[in-house]
Design an enzyme around this catalytic site. Sequence first.
Site, PDB file in Angstrom:
ATOM      1  N   SER A 124       5.368 -12.476 -10.582  1.00 35.82           N
ATOM      2  CA  SER A 124       4.643 -13.442  -9.502  1.00 35.82           C
ATOM      3  C   SER A 124       5.066 -14.868  -9.918  1.00 35.82           C
ATOM      4  O   SER A 124       6.255 -15.310  -9.609  1.00 35.82           O
ATOM      5  CB  SER A 124       3.213 -13.133  -9.597  1.00 35.82           C
ATOM      6  OG  SER A 124       2.593 -13.454  -8.441  1.00 35.82           O
ATOM      7  N   GLY A 153      -0.170 -16.019 -11.407  1.00 41.11           N
ATOM      8  CA  GLY A 153      -1.452 -16.347 -10.959  1.00 41.11           C
ATOM      9  C   GLY A 153      -1.336 -17.527  -9.896  1.00 41.11           C
ATOM     10  O   GLY A 153      -2.112 -18.410  -9.567  1.00 41.11           O
ATOM     11  N   GLY A 154      -0.170 -17.450  -9.259  1.00 41.53           N
ATOM     12  CA  GLY A 154       0.220 -18.529  -8.155  1.00 41.53           C
ATOM     13  C   GLY A 154      -0.087 -19.784  -8.524  1.00 41.53           C
ATOM     14  O   GLY A 154      -0.267 -20.666  -7.754  1.00 41.53           O
TER      15      GLY A 154
END
Length: 532
Positions: A198, A122-123
Amino acid sequence: MVQVSLLLLVVVLAKSTLAVYPLVDLGYSKYLGTAQTNGVTSWWGMRFAAPPLGNLRFRAPEDPVYNGTVQTANTHGPLCLATGGLPNDTTTSEDCLFLDVYAPSNATVKSKLPVFLWIQGGGFNANSNANYRGDGMILASGMDIVVVNFNYRVSLYGFLASEEVVANGNTNVGLLDQRFAVEWFGGDPGHVTIGGCSAGGASITFQLTAYGGRNDGLFHAAAAESASVFTILTVAQSQYQYDALVARIGCSNATDSLACLRAVPATTLQANNYYIPYPGLGPNASSPLFMYDAVIDGDFIQDFSQRQFAEGKFVQVPVIYGDDTNGGTDFAPKNTTDYAQMDQFLIDNYPTMTPDQITAFNYMYPEDMEFFNGTGAFWRTTSNAYGELAYLCPGMFVSTSYAAYSTFGSWNYRYNVEDPTQMAEGYGVPHTVETAAIWGPAYVSGTPPASYWPNGTNADIVPVLQGYWTSFIRSYSPNTFRYPGSPVWQEWVPSMQNRLMIMTNATAMETVDINEQARCAYITANSVSWLQ
């Protein structure tokens, strides 16, 4: 700190056989889970830390408070508040430090099952891969692992940094939440694999290099899917984010601006929680894709992770790193029409890139002449540049560092499974799509590719990926229990640049393309300068 062993979760007598029992006593709370018909028992929404509210906002996690009532653990906890999230979104909350546990129902006190603890992405600005279910991986492992996933603080709640926060709080508390969750769960305390995609993959990188690479024995293997590398600032460089937030909230004139921020309700913070550009970029600048990020604080993060890997300052355990063929297509602006717009996008996200480096990127990434549904001529060009800069090349660098310094295995992959819909829309093989195969399409949130479901054109890749991953979790090697007929995944050898190319009915080892090697060499050589 409270530490929970798997033994606390499984020891109950049932029909004269030791096995998992849904009611567990964690000392501070009792939770009633669900014994499912597929042979997996699950506990959803268990607290692993105290609610990070009030004076605990912007502080390291603390032990959960005591609750003597039996709580039904069949509802996922709310997600942590995200940058740009609506103040009245009932699926999110500042009180969000919950986790889910999945275990084979036939586990016993003597099982000591390997644990897979997964960190979502989710960055660092959202919980974007929440509530994935461990059933699929447990079934694929032959009922031989335990799976844990959890929420951690993101956005300003997890990564606000300033001199005020350092003086009366903690930095990188989202990463501290992750470490707290690892400490919370024992299972077989000698056999824990951490994984993530991610920003979850980036979290693996930060956990491997935490405290200068200090090995606290909390985990024993790591698998990073599509690990991201964004601009990382020091505390001093992050001050502009704090000052801007204080001004928006109306705390600028407060005697103690941090106390003022702690006193306002989360709805007020959320109404003012949005992205702003990096300072000094001029009138054409746009906000970065992910503004709040981990910071170099001299404690948990002591230096740029790329430099630490280059110097061998990381925890030595078996590792998997890899990425998708088209990791940038989800992020590059679809209307990008020329190099000027591409360059601005790169500068917006990596503001210290020099004119010479931008020129080099224009040379390395020629115009991609593919067009999709009215997209700009440089969408795929920009996607190619961003995908290698932010994801693919850094992962290969980590694999190289492990091969150079570590005596444990290091494996790298390129995921190249083509879904017909994603290909037709121009996304190619996009960022983190491999998670749908690793977990199984029925067990991930969102909408996994239709081709991954049974009888789909890519259904055969699911058992192959699950075989490699569950083998790695069980034995620290992706090969020991790999799916029958799948090829041996050779360890990464820097001089050979050999990685596993994963493709339905065509998975095989490959040598990294010579042009990609050259681009990644340039990116690696310059990365520290444009990440700061």
